[in-house]
Design an enzyme around this catalytic site. Structure first.
Site, PDB file in Angstrom:
ATOM      1  N   LYS A  13      54.604   6.226   6.124  1.00 21.40           N
ATOM      2  CA  LYS A  13      54.369   7.644   5.809  1.00 21.40           C
ATOM      3  C   LYS A  13      53.777   7.832   4.424  1.00 21.40           C
ATOM      4  O   LYS A  13      52.844   8.594   4.233  1.00 21.40           O
ATOM      5  CB  LYS A  13      55.692   8.438   5.832  1.00 21.40           C
ATOM      6  CG  LYS A  13      56.405   8.483   7.147  1.00 21.40           C
ATOM      7  CD  LYS A  13      57.612   9.417   7.064  1.00 21.40           C
ATOM      8  CE  LYS A  13      58.728   8.925   6.151  1.00 21.40           C
ATOM      9  NZ  LYS A  13      59.496   7.791   6.645  1.00 21.40           N
ATOM     10  N   ARG A  85      63.963  15.936   7.322  1.00 21.14           N
ATOM     11  CA  ARG A  85      64.655  14.858   8.026  1.00 21.14           C
ATOM     12  C   ARG A  85      65.722  15.385   8.980  1.00 21.14           C
ATOM     13  O   ARG A  85      66.377  14.603   9.667  1.00 21.14           O
ATOM     14  CB  ARG A  85      65.300  13.900   7.020  1.00 21.14           C
ATOM     15  CG  ARG A  85      64.226  13.170   6.273  1.00 21.14           C
ATOM     16  CD  ARG A  85      64.734  12.051   5.416  1.00 21.14           C
ATOM     17  NE  ARG A  85      63.618  11.599   4.599  1.00 21.14           N
ATOM     18  CZ  ARG A  85      63.372  10.350   4.279  1.00 21.14           C
ATOM     19  NH1 ARG A  85      64.173   9.404   4.670  1.00 21.14           N
ATOM     20  NH2 ARG A  85      62.328  10.043   3.556  1.00 21.14           N
ATOM     21  N   ARG A 125      59.721  -3.957  -1.134  1.00 22.64           N
ATOM     22  CA  ARG A 125      59.533  -2.709  -1.874  1.00 22.64           C
ATOM     23  C   ARG A 125      60.358  -2.771  -3.158  1.00 22.64           C
ATOM     24  O   ARG A 125      61.500  -3.208  -3.164  1.00 22.64           O
ATOM     25  CB  ARG A 125      59.972  -1.514  -1.024  1.00 22.64           C
ATOM     26  CG  ARG A 125      59.089  -1.324   0.181  1.00 22.64           C
ATOM     27  CD  ARG A 125      59.073   0.086   0.669  1.00 22.64           C
ATOM     28  NE  ARG A 125      60.356   0.560   1.132  1.00 22.64           N
ATOM     29  CZ  ARG A 125      60.479   1.604   1.971  1.00 22.64           C
ATOM     30  NH1 ARG A 125      59.414   2.239   2.396  1.00 22.64           N
ATOM     31  NH2 ARG A 125      61.660   2.004   2.353  1.00 22.64           N
ATOM     32  N   ARG A 156      64.193  -2.334  -4.216  1.00 21.25           N
ATOM     33  CA  ARG A 156      64.695  -0.967  -4.075  1.00 21.25           C
ATOM     34  C   ARG A 156      66.112  -0.968  -3.516  1.00 21.25           C
ATOM     35  O   ARG A 156      66.391  -1.637  -2.543  1.00 21.25           O
ATOM     36  CB  ARG A 156      63.763  -0.187  -3.144  1.00 21.25           C
ATOM     37  CG  ARG A 156      63.540   1.218  -3.630  1.00 21.25           C
ATOM     38  CD  ARG A 156      62.541   1.917  -2.765  1.00 21.25           C
ATOM     39  NE  ARG A 156      63.177   2.498  -1.597  1.00 21.25           N
ATOM     40  CZ  ARG A 156      62.534   3.254  -0.711  1.00 21.25           C
ATOM     41  NH1 ARG A 156      61.243   3.473  -0.868  1.00 21.25           N
ATOM     42  NH2 ARG A 156      63.142   3.764   0.312  1.00 21.25           N
ATOM     43  N   ARG A 167      70.357   3.872   7.846  1.00 20.72           N
ATOM     44  CA  ARG A 167      69.256   4.844   7.813  1.00 20.72           C
ATOM     45  C   ARG A 167      68.642   5.027   9.193  1.00 20.72           C
ATOM     46  O   ARG A 167      68.256   6.130   9.563  1.00 20.72           O
ATOM     47  CB  ARG A 167      68.181   4.387   6.813  1.00 20.72           C
ATOM     48  CG  ARG A 167      68.556   4.704   5.381  1.00 20.72           C
ATOM     49  CD  ARG A 167      67.794   3.845   4.409  1.00 20.72           C
ATOM     50  NE  ARG A 167      66.394   4.206   4.317  1.00 20.72           N
ATOM     51  CZ  ARG A 167      65.464   3.408   3.806  1.00 20.72           C
ATOM     52  NH1 ARG A 167      65.787   2.205   3.370  1.00 20.72           N
ATOM     53  NH2 ARG A 167      64.229   3.807   3.723  1.00 20.72           N
TER      54      ARG A 167
END
Ligand SMILES: [Zn+2]
Length: 210
Positions: A13, A85, A125, A156, A167
């Site tokens: 995204k 979300r 990431r 991260r 998640r």
């Protein structure tokens, strides 16, 4: 032009959002990054929640988004990435836009990414240990130093496998219904996000310009 990008964690995204923002000269608002910025300077309960992969309350997240939107001329448009979300968040955004006499032009839903691909994509990431800036796999400087403040980058903190599982569960339970919500308004289009960055971008532009 107001464009919203939704989809599971690691579906690209942010990458696509930046490309679209650059092409059309629109501000890019990455809500995941804004939330991480907020909790970085905050030792509250929210930090624990985000790092373990849970969503924050709708009004808290919308507060962050609204503060950002208020800085821009919403008439000219913007790209909103990683928000809404939940259906509650979608409704808060609709109300806000209604108050500004504008509405969403297009919702792009990043689809067809399998869980293993997601796990691979989020590996690598990084986030700055000092200022909290985040870097996707492709953008991590080779010396692991933050481009903004020069301090060390670390993986991260919400990108562990345990957190990712949580998640994904949160996503399936609370975020997938957002797709149905926008289907009713007929403004959402699914994109096959398992293709290359270039192919996904080309498809996104076609949808935006049709
Ligand atoms: Zn930094």
């Amino acid at each position: 032009m107001i464009i919203v990008l939704i989809g599971p964690p690691g579906s690209g995204k942010s990458t696509q959002g930046h490309l679209i923002a650059n092409k059309y000269g629109l501000p890019f608002i990455g809500v995941g990054d804004l939330v991480r910025d907020m909790i970085h300077s905050d030792n509250s309960e929210y930090k624990k929640k985000v790092n373990s992969g849970n969503l924050l309350p709708d009004d808290v997240v919308f507060g962050i988004v609204k503060a950002k939107l208020d800085q821009y001329d919403t008439d000219k448009g913007f790209i909103l990435e990683g928000y809404p979300r939940t259906i509650g968040q979608a409704k808060l955004l609709d109300e806000y836009l209604l108050g500004k006499h504008c509405s969403l032009n297009c919702v792009l839903y990043m689809d067809n990414v399998v869980d293993q691909d997601i796990a691979d994509r989020i590996k690598g990431r990084y986030q700055c240990s000092n200022c909290g800036s985040t870097y996707s796999k492709e953008k991590v400087p080779s010396n692991l130093m933050c481009a903004r403040c020069g301090k060390l980058l670390v993986p991260r903190c919400d990108d562990t496998i345990t957190s990712l599982k949580c998640r994904m569960q949160e996503y399936k339970k609370k975020s997938l219904p957002v797709y149905d919500y926008y289907t009713e308004n007929k403004c959402v289009t699914a994109i096959n996000a398992s293709k290359s960055i270039e192919e996904v971008f080309e498809k996104a532009v076609q949808i935006i310009e049709r």
